[in-house]
Design an enzyme around this catalytic site. Sequence first.
Site, PDB file in Angstrom:
ATOM      1  N   VAL A 150      48.626  -6.538  24.833  1.00 54.48           N
ATOM      2  CA  VAL A 150      47.480  -5.634  24.932  1.00 54.48           C
ATOM      3  C   VAL A 150      47.561  -4.857  26.248  1.00 54.48           C
ATOM      4  O   VAL A 150      47.788  -5.434  27.311  1.00 54.48           O
ATOM      5  CB  VAL A 150      46.150  -6.415  24.867  1.00 54.48           C
ATOM      6  CG1 VAL A 150      44.964  -5.483  25.015  1.00 54.48           C
ATOM      7  CG2 VAL A 150      46.056  -7.202  23.560  1.00 54.48           C
ATOM      8  N   LYS A 174      41.572 -39.152  27.721  1.00 52.81           N
ATOM      9  CA  LYS A 174      42.217 -37.840  27.849  1.00 52.81           C
ATOM     10  C   LYS A 174      43.050 -37.536  26.596  1.00 52.81           C
ATOM     11  O   LYS A 174      43.011 -36.430  26.064  1.00 52.81           O
ATOM     12  CB  LYS A 174      43.124 -37.843  29.084  1.00 52.81           C
ATOM     13  CG  LYS A 174      43.867 -36.548  29.353  1.00 52.81           C
ATOM     14  CD  LYS A 174      43.124 -35.680  30.318  1.00 52.81           C
ATOM     15  CE  LYS A 174      43.831 -34.382  30.606  1.00 52.81           C
ATOM     16  NZ  LYS A 174      42.973 -33.465  31.361  1.00 52.81           N
ATOM     17  N   ALA A 204      38.715 -25.343  28.389  1.00 53.12           N
ATOM     18  CA  ALA A 204      39.188 -25.332  27.004  1.00 53.12           C
ATOM     19  C   ALA A 204      38.086 -25.854  26.086  1.00 53.12           C
ATOM     20  O   ALA A 204      37.841 -25.310  25.010  1.00 53.12           O
ATOM     21  CB  ALA A 204      40.432 -26.211  26.884  1.00 53.12           C
ATOM     22  N   GLY A 243      44.453 -12.206  21.568  1.00 48.85           N
ATOM     23  CA  GLY A 243      44.810 -13.422  22.301  1.00 48.85           C
ATOM     24  C   GLY A 243      44.754 -14.658  21.425  1.00 48.85           C
ATOM     25  O   GLY A 243      43.805 -14.859  20.682  1.00 48.85           O
ATOM     26  N   ALA A 244      45.797 -15.469  21.508  1.00 44.03           N
ATOM     27  CA  ALA A 244      45.852 -16.701  20.720  1.00 44.03           C
ATOM     28  C   ALA A 244      45.770 -17.919  21.624  1.00 44.03           C
ATOM     29  O   ALA A 244      46.488 -18.894  21.461  1.00 44.03           O
ATOM     30  CB  ALA A 244      47.111 -16.730  19.862  1.00 44.03           C
ATOM     31  N   ASN A 293      48.935 -11.278  19.728  1.00 49.51           N
ATOM     32  CA  ASN A 293      49.325 -12.172  20.827  1.00 49.51           C
ATOM     33  C   ASN A 293      50.699 -11.788  21.341  1.00 49.51           C
ATOM     34  O   ASN A 293      51.561 -11.344  20.596  1.00 49.51           O
ATOM     35  CB  ASN A 293      49.331 -13.640  20.365  1.00 49.51           C
ATOM     36  CG  ASN A 293      49.307 -14.606  21.533  1.00 49.51           C
ATOM     37  OD1 ASN A 293      48.443 -14.500  22.400  1.00 49.51           O
ATOM     38  ND2 ASN A 293      50.246 -15.535  21.572  1.00 49.51           N
ATOM     39  N   GLU A 323      46.057 -32.413  38.786  1.00 46.75           N
ATOM     40  CA  GLU A 323      46.787 -32.899  37.601  1.00 46.75           C
ATOM     41  C   GLU A 323      48.285 -32.639  37.741  1.00 46.75           C
ATOM     42  O   GLU A 323      49.105 -33.473  37.369  1.00 46.75           O
ATOM     43  CB  GLU A 323      46.240 -32.221  36.330  1.00 46.75           C
ATOM     44  CG  GLU A 323      44.873 -32.750  35.914  1.00 46.75           C
ATOM     45  CD  GLU A 323      44.576 -32.514  34.432  1.00 46.75           C
ATOM     46  OE1 GLU A 323      44.846 -31.394  33.959  1.00 46.75           O
ATOM     47  OE2 GLU A 323      44.086 -33.439  33.772  1.00 46.75           O
TER      48      GLU A 323
END
Lengths: 406, 406
Positions: free
Chosen positions: B81, B379, B317, B10-11, B37, B170
């Site tokens: 995957v 932000k 994140a 995973g990237a 990925n 958002e």
Amino acid sequence: MNNPNIVILGAGYGGIMTTVKLQKSLGVNEANITLVNKHDYHYQTTWLHENAAGTLHHDRTRIAIKDVVNTSKVNFVQDTVISIKPEEKKVKLENSELSYDILVIGLGFESATFGIPGLKEHAFTIGNINSARLIREHIEYNFAKYNNEKENDQARLNIVVGGGGFTGIEFIGELANRIPELCEEYDIDKSLVRIINVEGAPSVLPGFDPQLVEYALNSLESRGVEFITGAMLKECTADGIVYEKDDKQVEIPSYTTVWAAGVRANSIVEESGFEHNRGKIEVRKDMRSPEYDDVFVVGDCALLMNPESGRPFPPTAQIAIQAADVVAHNVKAQAQGSNELEAFEPQILGTVASLGHNDAIGVILNDRKIFGWKATVMKKIIDNRYLLKLGGIGLLLKKGKFNIFY
Amino acid sequence: MNNPNIVILGAGYGGIMTTVKLQKSLGVNEANITLVNKHDYHYQTTWLHENAAGTLHHDRTRIAIKDVVNTSKVNFVQDTVISIKPEEKKVKLENSELSYDILVIGLGFESATFGIPGLKEHAFTIGNINSARLIREHIEYNFAKYNNEKENDQARLNIVVGGGGFTGIEFIGELANRIPELCEEYDIDKSLVRIINVEGAPSVLPGFDPQLVEYALNSLESRGVEFITGAMLKECTADGIVYEKDDKQVEIPSYTTVWAAGVRANSIVEESGFEHNRGKIEVRKDMRSPEYDDVFVVGDCALLMNPESGRPFPPTAQIAIQAADVVAHNVKAQAQGSNELEAFEPQILGTVASLGHNDAIGVILNDRKIFGWKATVMKKIIDNRYLLKLGGIGLLLKKGKFNIFY
């Protein structure tokens, strides 16, 4: 005596140009001019294929009526025409009714599907701003969906264009330019996309010189377009089309069929009881209906016979714009009580078909053939001349096409 | 002895940052690093809501892997995957199989629909580049269709967002900015469009200070957003949703339901037989799985307990990026045969939720509340810091957000 009521139906090429001419030549004390149109804008039908392909924004194609019509001189009514009652000199609109002394019918064309099953329900047509931008979005939406499905669905990437006439070919030319951009936007391999033209005649672009047709085919095929000529569209469904060629039926899976093979005059003409020739009013030399002295017809609703060929002139913007000059002159004369009406004689100055943003073919004065860069410049000159004529230098600068080295 | 094989799955934030750290700290003679990925790009999940609303192009959000990963040092495999076999130290991909000595699982999240009927089939989710740009196009397509139908269909203009958490709010903030543009593009009266947020809890933005929540609601309601809180989504169909509030069921016609109320770890973790806590691997302090010394977990697949609150840290994140530092350090140590592994301690530096392009709310160090212009700048600083960390000044200049006076 009251001022005569001049009512102009439709703000297409013929209608808007007649209106603009009349507002210049008739004083407000001489006549009441009313223009009726469904939208509050005029649009250039001959540019719609670019909006549909997504290569030109529709705001470049449309012109606010208030930008070219002086609403202190002309009464603009935004409404939809339901029917015309020539005996009563009345026009029924969706929201009101108008009386006229002189009527100009410029209601344009609508698409004709010749009873081919499913075409009306499932095919798109390049008829107006709404339908053109919907095609743009429909194609883009299918590209956006493509990589969201477990099983890749080729029907999302197959675009079928029915008809290899002027509009079909011009649309395909723009599409061929647009597709690589869309492929980049949605991470799709360009070679997977198919643009397929299905044409009933043995060749595309009927009426064009064979050498120019050959040139056009080469230009488009080199950009991946497939041509299936001599093939009749038999059916259109939500997920594909069926055509027949050499007595064999072939199916093409596609969610996007654009029907560009048939137009007819606005059916309001026929439904209102006018004497007609396949939906059109075969006008007198002075552009009046044969039955009514107070009804003029301009643009696609008018049938004009070419005495040289014995066949009708094609319904083009060029002729509509020229005819508007004569119609405006004659309406003015009649409004002033004169009987000196001019006769209209179309002058075909040339015809140029675009093949995308940097290629075109055409025939200009004296049947001189042009193609490639020169033809694209000629096409833009034609477009720009119209803008200048309609709205002067201001409109030309606002909406003109100047990227001649594109 | 052979070099150890380090395989990173995973990237996303955690996986790519671990890879970038390792390619700097480990020599090519010390280990073989392989990054797997699905796509040849990394994307910023926290920007996807902008791509979905159509306010930021997705090419700003994604970063080509070759632009941050040195492929002469790291072997990049573009594949999906299928499963992990920790007993055999193998990973099954769609097109091949890999053996590892040290594994890093960074497979991210997937959406969870909690068995609500029709949600999986009919709702959109903001999960990746493909699904985000599809939402953008889906909304636009419905606007394009609106004026092409005889009967106006309000379901085309109603946009339902399920969930008033971070992503839902958002996304709505961006939509509120985007809708007026779309209305202009398709000649639609702005007041007809409805953006409806349906949230199960009594209030939106759980976890945020009530004063900031109030600020957010005011900002969004002033731009026409409707909030329906304390309402449970009961069903989603192709043409609408049903929610229940105060024991009454209410239907909203809509072709666009965006589900932003539930995510879970990638189900590959659970399906591969790892011991898990609601799908996530509850990692040791050093970010290793409790069962396998050679398996590290980073990002949304890792469950990190907050000893202070006794509850898990939220899957953000910010934490994934911080954890990658520790994972990279520990993977390197292990590859070099050392047992000196670091412990990870998340540091919550602040949380800012955007409310569109010129408004935001947030909490920064020491629980200081910020909102409005200052919060939007904060932000952008957070976003830009990440780019700098991932790809240096070059990447920052290419993809950073600098329009702070927007």
